[in-house]
Structure formats: C-alpha cells, structure tokens
Design a protein around this motif. Sequence first.
Motif, PDB file in Angstrom:
ATOM      1  N   ASP A   1       4.166  69.196  12.344  1.00 18.53           N
ATOM      2  CA  ASP A   1       5.539  69.189  12.817  1.00 18.53           C
ATOM      3  C   ASP A   1       5.688  67.838  13.507  1.00 18.53           C
ATOM      4  OD1 ASP A   1       7.918  69.570  14.111  1.00 18.53           O
ATOM      5  OD2 ASP A   1       7.383  71.531  14.962  1.00 18.53           O
TER       6      ASP A   1
ATOM      7  N   SER B   1      11.669  59.205  17.042  1.00 18.12           N
ATOM      8  CA  SER B   1      12.988  58.847  17.589  1.00 18.12           C
ATOM      9  C   SER B   1      13.444  57.511  17.026  1.00 18.12           C
ATOM     10  CB  SER B   1      12.883  58.817  19.112  1.00 18.12           C
ATOM     11  OG  SER B   1      13.531  57.693  19.621  1.00 18.12           O
TER      12      SER B   1
ATOM     13  N   LYS C   1       8.670  69.087   8.892  1.00 12.90           N
ATOM     14  CA  LYS C   1       7.661  70.140   9.035  1.00 12.90           C
ATOM     15  C   LYS C   1       7.033  70.329   7.672  1.00 12.90           C
ATOM     16  CE  LYS C   1       9.750  73.079  12.574  1.00 12.90           C
ATOM     17  NZ  LYS C   1      11.111  72.539  12.662  1.00 12.90           N
TER      18      LYS C   1
ATOM     19  N   GLY D   1       7.162  58.742  18.998  1.00 15.78           N
ATOM     20  CA  GLY D   1       6.959  59.758  17.970  1.00 15.78           C
ATOM     21  C   GLY D   1       6.070  60.847  18.525  1.00 15.78           C
TER      22      GLY D   1
ATOM     23  N   SER E   1       8.130  64.391  14.788  1.00 12.06           N
ATOM     24  CA  SER E   1       9.452  63.788  14.986  1.00 12.06           C
ATOM     25  C   SER E   1       9.286  62.350  15.450  1.00 12.06           C
ATOM     26  CB  SER E   1      10.279  64.606  15.976  1.00 12.06           C
ATOM     27  OG  SER E   1       9.636  64.623  17.218  1.00 12.06           O
TER      28      SER E   1
ATOM     29  N   ASN F   1      12.783  63.970  11.595  1.00 13.08           N
ATOM     30  CA  ASN F   1      11.770  64.992  11.873  1.00 13.08           C
ATOM     31  C   ASN F   1      11.401  65.693  10.575  1.00 13.08           C
ATOM     32  OD1 ASN F   1      13.373  67.644  11.588  1.00 13.08           O
ATOM     33  ND2 ASN F   1      14.647  66.400  12.953  1.00 13.08           N
TER      34      ASN F   1
END
Lengths: 245, 337
Positions: free
Chosen positions: A48, A52, A37, A232, A50, A35
């Motif tokens: 932001d 997986s 930012k 994602g 992320s 992840n």
Amino acid sequence: MLNAEINSNVLKDLVDIVGTIVDEVKINLNEEGLNLKAVDPAHVAMVDLSLSKDAFEAYEADETELGLNLKKMEQFLRLAEAGEMVRMTLDEDENRLVLEVTNITQKMALLDTAGMTDPNVPSLDLPLSLKVKGKYVLNGVKASENISDHISITANPDGFEILSEEDEDMVRLSLNEEELEELNANEEVRSLFALDYFSNMIKCVSKDTVLEIELGADYPIKIQFSFAEENGSVRYLLAPRIEST
Amino acid sequence: MGVGIRDIVKSQEITFQDMDNKIIAIDAYNIIYQFLSSIRQRNGQLLEDSQGRVTSHLSGLLYRNARLIENGIKPAYVFDGAPDIMKEGTLEKRKERKERAEEDYEKALERGDLEEARTKAQQTSRISAEIEESSKELLDLLGIPCIQAPAEGEAQAAHMVKKGDAWAVGGQDYDSLLFGAPRLVKNLTITGKRKMPGSQRYKEIRPELMVLEDILNELDIDREQLIDIGILCGTDYNQGVKGIGPKRGLKYIKKFEDLEGVLEEKDKDVNNYQAIRNIFLEPKVKDDYSLKFKNELGDVKSFLCHERDFSESRVGSALEKIRDGFKKREQTSLSSF
C-alpha cells in the motif's frame, strides 16, 4: 491529465517497492499525488503506497487511473542516470505514458485498468508494535539468507529478534529495548515468514530508514517506512508461514 | 470395474488450483491398478528392478504425487481391507479374465504383435502383497498418510469426505458416489496426454469433479434411487439386469420409484438386492484414522534409487517438486486473516 517531473531515483524506488509484489499495477492519480494497492497472485504479500506531489520537482494531475507495466518501467529507468530528472506526461488519445530523460523519449502503452481492482486490505489488530533502524533488519535478513528459506521474528517487552535455523545451523539478530527506536509490548509474540518475500520487501530500505513494525503470534506482519525524503510512505503486509508439526 | 452409471452422471472440469490445500482421499487400489496397467514397457512388460520386483506402481506413485503436492493438493491413500463376501463372483471373474489375458499376451508376443501384447498385458495387472507393501512404504516416505479401510477403500474414503475430514474422493470408479461421497474427482492421477485404447490417437485427460448433490438434483432422484439404478446396471456385487443400462435404469426407477417396483413390473429378479443396497447404505467404515501430513521427506532416494534402481536425477527432481509443495502448504494467505 498528467504533467510531472521526478527524480529517477525516487521513481526507481517506487518501481522496486511495488515490483517485488506485482508486475502490473493500477496507480490512482489525483491533484495531491498518487497512491496504489497491490497484492501478489498468491495473496501472500500486499503493498500500500502513497507518494505526495511534494516528492516531484513539478506535478500537475487530474484524477486518473494508470495501468502500468512495471517491468517496462524498470527497463526504461535503466536508461536514466542516477538522479537524472524524468518527465512524465500522458498521451490520452493513444492511451500511452510518455517518459523522457535527456535525449530519450519512450511512449509506453498503458494497461486497461477495468479488470484491476484495489485489493481488500485485511483489518488486522496486531498486539505489538516497534520501531527499528533499517540497518539492523537488513543485517539480520542478510545473515539469515545463508541459513534457511524462512525466518522467525519474535518480540517481547525486552526486545526484538530475527532468527533463522536449519538443521544444525542457526543465526540470530537480537536487539534490546535500548537498541530499538520504540517498543510497545505487553507480551511475547512470534511469527514465521518466507525469507524471499521478506528480503524483497526491505530491498529498498536504507540503513537509516526507521521501520515501523507491527507483529502478532502466527499473524501477518505489517512493515511501514517512508521513502522519497518522507514524501512517500509504504506499508507492506506479509502473511506468515505456519510451522508443520 | 465398479458400477456402470457413467452415462447419467454429469461432471465438470476442475483445475489443480481449485484443489489447492484440499485433502483428497484416494482409492489406493484403484489408482495402483491404473499405474500397473498404464506404466509398462513397449512390449507390455511391467517395469522391474534388478531383482525382478515390479516398480511400475512406485514410479506412478512418486511422479503423480509429486505433481499433486507441487500444486498444493494433499493426497491421502485409502487401502482396501477384506472384500465383502458378496464380491466373490466379481473377483472370480476378474481372475479368469486375467488368466485369459495372460494366455493371449503370450500368444501375441510369439506372433510379434506388440500392440496386442501391450493391450493384453494391461489386463493382467494384479496387486500382490509386495506391491501393496512397497506402495505403503513409499507413501510413508513421502509424508503421505495411508488409511487401512475395514472393507472397501472407496466406502472408507466416502465416509471421510462425508465427515468433512477430506474434501473429495479421488478415483476412477463411481462406486464412491453410491457410498455417499459428496464429491468425487476423476483423472486426478492420469492427467495429461493418454493413448486411446486400441488406436494410435491420444486424448487430453483433465481432472473432473462430480458433486453428488448436483447429480441427484439434476436427475431428480435420491441416493437410494441412484443405488437402485446402479444395482440394475450391475455393480461389483451383482451382474445387473440384462438389457438395462444406466439411461433405461434411470427411466424405470423414476417411473416405478424403486428397485422392487422395477423388478415386479419387468418380471425380473436380482439375487440378494437388499444386501447389496446395504453394502452401499451401511458400509463397513471406521472413525479411528489419522490424516496427518508430514511436511518432511523420508529417505526416498535410498528406497527408490539404491534398492529399486530408479534414476537419481529423476527422483531428485520429483522430490524437489514435493519440497516446493511442502513449503507452499506452510505459507498462509492474507485472505485467511
């Protein structure tokens, strides 16, 4: 430690999504995925993101921070065929990321993450939310690009509208409630946004991707969507422009 | 010109970025004088249009404001009203000096001494009614507010900063500090390489910030005492006491507390010092002014290129910078939510 294999298309999307905000980014890796930012230097837009571990063909990682130059990454990805697998490992002794596609190995120096802090995400309580198909927003933005350098986005209990106006020219995309995937509105709100930021933010969105939008009156907009086959997720924040009177 | 307290007033460097989105109340006369003295041809002559009207100030106002606005700064210009009667002595002297400089300029030209001619020409700068009017016209076309002060421009600018309507005074004189301006920014409009007077060397000029509170704390005096030091060194309203400069003035004021104490101790006299103090402490200022920034350009090209013979392409690129700055003004930042 990092030992991963990923489809170059997914990696390319990631680089495009983040690269419109910053050139350098700190990525946090852990066992479950990654992840990050990032906020642009002018503090106008924030991402932001992320991803997986399920988005990878193979994934193994310890908790680590990677300081990545996205421009270099983008150049490397031009060497990969669409859909080709990219192998990623970490050369921890020399602090380099090792990238491999068929017949090509590139070792990329990592950036010192000491000075790269995660930006503070403003806590926004936005009064209105909706879901809309990517194709509509892409069209609305494309039409606006011929008119002006900014757009206004309006939503109310009846629908959603992207409007661009300059001098005598105007273009408008309007969607009624039925054309939206979802609409939660009790009032009308309107905010103005710089089109260059906005276009870049939806660059990687596909026609069928559903965008989740949260909006206020002269307030930042929140745009969320998923990529990498739902493995994602991306959330953008964009500060509004305030009209001069 | 202005009060001579430079040696005891500490400043710090400031960048354009530090002034992003901040209103700077610029002492218009002060800045226009700067332009008239520095923007000249090699032989010292002012820039003129085909009708013989001076354009040096317009050039300065356009390009310098373009740089400020491009960097997100909001300049407002404060013009002098009627000068205080106490200033007549200074004004008379300035006039004489200019007349002398004009004679010297002619002589230098006859000798073919361009260096000297330029130096002398710089000292002849005058702001005519035409120069003031055309400045205001251009500023208005650029969307920049102009405020007419009832008396001293610097006093009005200081008042606006004190009220919190502007962030700092912009100018080259220190008088605004005596008028109580919490902040003064110097070198705002002359940033860049600048020729040192009387030599061929160039010096890098950067903006400087002076914070009144820090200055007073550092010197361990109050504003009344700073004014008294100014009066001892000389202001636009008095000559100053012979032999007393800022450093000695500071020492005396700290030792003898105030001007009266110093004058008595040193057996000196300053005419009307109470009236001069009052000019700084209770200056003529007004509260009905408007700091409205238009993020829209007027027909600058027609004014500068068609009427005043400016180059279309140079004006065009300056206006482009200004438009970028206007856009920047409208863009908010996530940190403000």
